[in-house]
Design a protein around this motif. Structure first.
Motif, mmCIF file in Angstrom:
data_model
loop_
_atom_site.group_PDB
_atom_site.id
_atom_site.type_symbol
_atom_site.label_atom_id
_atom_site.label_comp_id
_atom_site.label_asym_id
_atom_site.label_seq_id
_atom_site.Cartn_x
_atom_site.Cartn_y
_atom_site.Cartn_z
ATOM 1 N N LEU A 83 30.910 27.689 40.763
ATOM 2 C CA LEU A 83 31.617 28.833 40.183
ATOM 3 C C LEU A 83 31.214 29.062 38.735
ATOM 4 O O LEU A 83 31.421 28.202 37.879
ATOM 5 N N GLN A 84 30.643 30.225 38.469
ATOM 6 C CA GLN A 84 30.383 30.657 37.102
ATOM 7 C C GLN A 84 31.559 31.515 36.652
ATOM 8 O O GLN A 84 31.941 32.478 37.327
ATOM 9 N N THR A 85 32.116 31.178 35.511
ATOM 10 C CA THR A 85 33.333 31.844 35.048
ATOM 11 C C THR A 85 33.168 33.354 34.965
ATOM 12 O O THR A 85 34.092 34.118 35.294
ATOM 13 N N SER A 100 36.393 26.040 44.462
ATOM 14 C CA SER A 100 35.485 25.259 43.615
ATOM 15 C C SER A 100 35.842 25.304 42.131
ATOM 16 O O SER A 100 34.975 25.280 41.268
ATOM 17 N N ILE A 101 37.143 25.323 41.831
ATOM 18 C CA ILE A 101 37.595 25.251 40.441
ATOM 19 C C ILE A 101 37.434 23.808 39.955
ATOM 20 O O ILE A 101 37.913 22.873 40.602
ATOM 21 N N HIS A 102 36.777 23.616 38.823
ATOM 22 C CA HIS A 102 36.624 22.239 38.344
ATOM 23 C C HIS A 102 36.834 22.090 36.843
ATOM 24 O O HIS A 102 36.524 21.042 36.280
ATOM 25 N N LYS A 103 37.377 23.118 36.212
ATOM 26 C CA LYS A 103 37.678 23.004 34.789
ATOM 27 C C LYS A 103 38.803 23.968 34.412
ATOM 28 O O LYS A 103 39.057 24.970 35.101
ATOM 29 N N LYS A 104 39.472 23.666 33.302
ATOM 30 C CA LYS A 104 40.571 24.514 32.836
ATOM 31 C C LYS A 104 40.084 25.924 32.517
ATOM 32 O O LYS A 104 40.812 26.902 32.739
ATOM 33 N N LYS A 105 38.887 26.043 31.997
ATOM 34 C CA LYS A 105 38.349 27.353 31.630
ATOM 35 C C LYS A 105 38.329 28.293 32.817
ATOM 36 O O LYS A 105 38.662 29.486 32.695
ATOM 37 N N ALA A 106 37.954 27.775 33.988
ATOM 38 C CA ALA A 106 37.924 28.609 35.193
ATOM 39 C C ALA A 106 39.336 29.002 35.619
ATOM 40 O O ALA A 106 39.575 30.143 36.022
ATOM 41 N N LEU A 107 40.267 28.061 35.537
ATOM 42 C CA LEU A 107 41.656 28.389 35.857
ATOM 43 C C LEU A 107 42.182 29.489 34.938
ATOM 44 O O LEU A 107 42.862 30.415 35.387
ATOM 45 N N LYS A 108 41.857 29.385 33.653
ATOM 46 C CA LYS A 108 42.300 30.386 32.685
ATOM 47 C C LYS A 108 41.759 31.768 33.029
ATOM 48 O O LYS A 108 42.484 32.773 32.955
ATOM 49 N N GLU A 109 40.488 31.817 33.459
ATOM 50 C CA GLU A 109 39.881 33.108 33.798
ATOM 51 C C GLU A 109 40.469 33.679 35.088
ATOM 52 O O GLU A 109 40.703 34.896 35.181
ATOM 53 N N VAL A 110 40.703 32.840 36.082
ATOM 54 C CA VAL A 110 41.340 33.314 37.316
ATOM 55 C C VAL A 110 42.719 33.896 36.995
ATOM 56 O O VAL A 110 43.091 34.980 37.467
ATOM 57 N N GLU A 111 43.481 33.172 36.196
ATOM 58 C CA GLU A 111 44.818 33.641 35.819
ATOM 59 C C GLU A 111 44.751 34.979 35.086
ATOM 60 O O GLU A 111 45.539 35.897 35.373
ATOM 61 N N LYS A 112 43.819 35.105 34.163
ATOM 62 C CA LYS A 112 43.674 36.350 33.405
ATOM 63 C C LYS A 112 43.362 37.517 34.330
ATOM 64 O O LYS A 112 44.021 38.569 34.271
ATOM 65 N N ARG A 113 42.368 37.341 35.197
ATOM 66 C CA ARG A 113 41.944 38.442 36.072
ATOM 67 C C ARG A 113 42.994 38.755 37.137
ATOM 68 O O ARG A 113 43.215 39.925 37.477
ATOM 69 N N ALA A 114 43.626 37.718 37.679
ATOM 70 C CA ALA A 114 44.653 37.948 38.699
ATOM 71 C C ALA A 114 45.878 38.629 38.111
ATOM 72 O O ALA A 114 46.509 39.480 38.758
#
Length: 233
Positions: A83-85, A100-114
């Motif tokens: 997964l590329q952010t 395939s989330i493996h870092k906080k940065k990706a979680l933050k981006e998913v939350e922002k976009r969702a």
């Protein structure tokens, strides 16, 4: 061709049933994710008509194209690749699971976009259970920090863990890797809360090792070749 894919699909379902019988589990507790990468839409549509609903892609552009071309059907879409952010914004409008989330940065981006579209996205935290450098995933010791961060999210639901085992001719050799993922899940269940973190799922096991994965607690198996045949890369 469609007859071949249906017969292969039913053979996989039979493998799942037998694996569950051997370890005293209910086959209905296993979600089969058909990994359709590089295969034509016709194959996906044929399986949809046959009653298979969960489909996976490992490239963001391929997933985006697939979701668009298949349209508004009953398909449930899983992103399972590296997964590329910066690709998250292209999938959140329709993807159901990001495995395939493996870092906080990706979680933050998913939350922002969702949050921008007020849509709930299910995610799994990928853990590197094989120890291989070329495989994505957080290190086991990083998992607690990621789950703690996830507890406060509103639109992102962490539903469990995902792992990719070492490819081996003898699937028994990777049993400890599957067992590690289950142990990690069990050891971190104290971080569950009522909304954002619920660790009921273990996505592990593919064509060559699904039986071992099921015996070690898999709730999702990601099957490509055994259903769709060899891929053209």
């Amino acid at each position: 061709m469609s007859e071949d894919i249906i017969s292969r699909y039913e053979a996989v379902k039979d493998r799942i049933r037998k694996a569950c019988e051997n370890c005293g589990r209910d086959p209905d507790s296993i979600t089969l994710v058909a990994v359709s990468k590089t295969k034509p839409d016709e194959d996906v549509l044929r399986l949809l008509q046959h009653g298979q609903f969960h489909f996976g892609e490992n490239r963001a552009k391929a997933l985006e194209d697939r979701m668009e071309s298949i349209g508004n059907t009953s398909a449930v879409w899983h992103f399972i690749g590296n997964l590329q952010t910066n690709k998250i914004k292209y999938m959140v409008h329709r993807v159901n699971w990001i495995e395939s989330i493996h870092k906080k940065k990706a979680l933050k981006e998913v939350e922002k976009r969702a949050s921008e579209i007020e849509r709930i996205i299910n995610v799994l935290i990928q853990v590197n259970i094989s120890g291989e450098g070329q495989k994505s995933g957080c290190e086991p010791e990083e998992l607690e920090g990621i789950l703690t961060y996830a507890q406060k999210l509103r639109y992102t639901r962490v539903r469990g863990l995902m792992g990719m085992a070492t490819f081996a001719d003898d699937p028994e050799t990777v049993r400890p890797e599957f067992r590690l993922l289950k142990d990690l899940r069990d050891r971190h269940r104290h971080l569950e809360n009522d909304t954002a973190v619920q660790l009921q799922h273990l996505s592990m096991g593919m064509t060559n090792d699904l039986e071992v994965a099921i015996s070690e607690g898999a709730t999702m198996v990601r099957i490509g070749t055994a259903i769709f045949g060899e891929r053209n890369y």
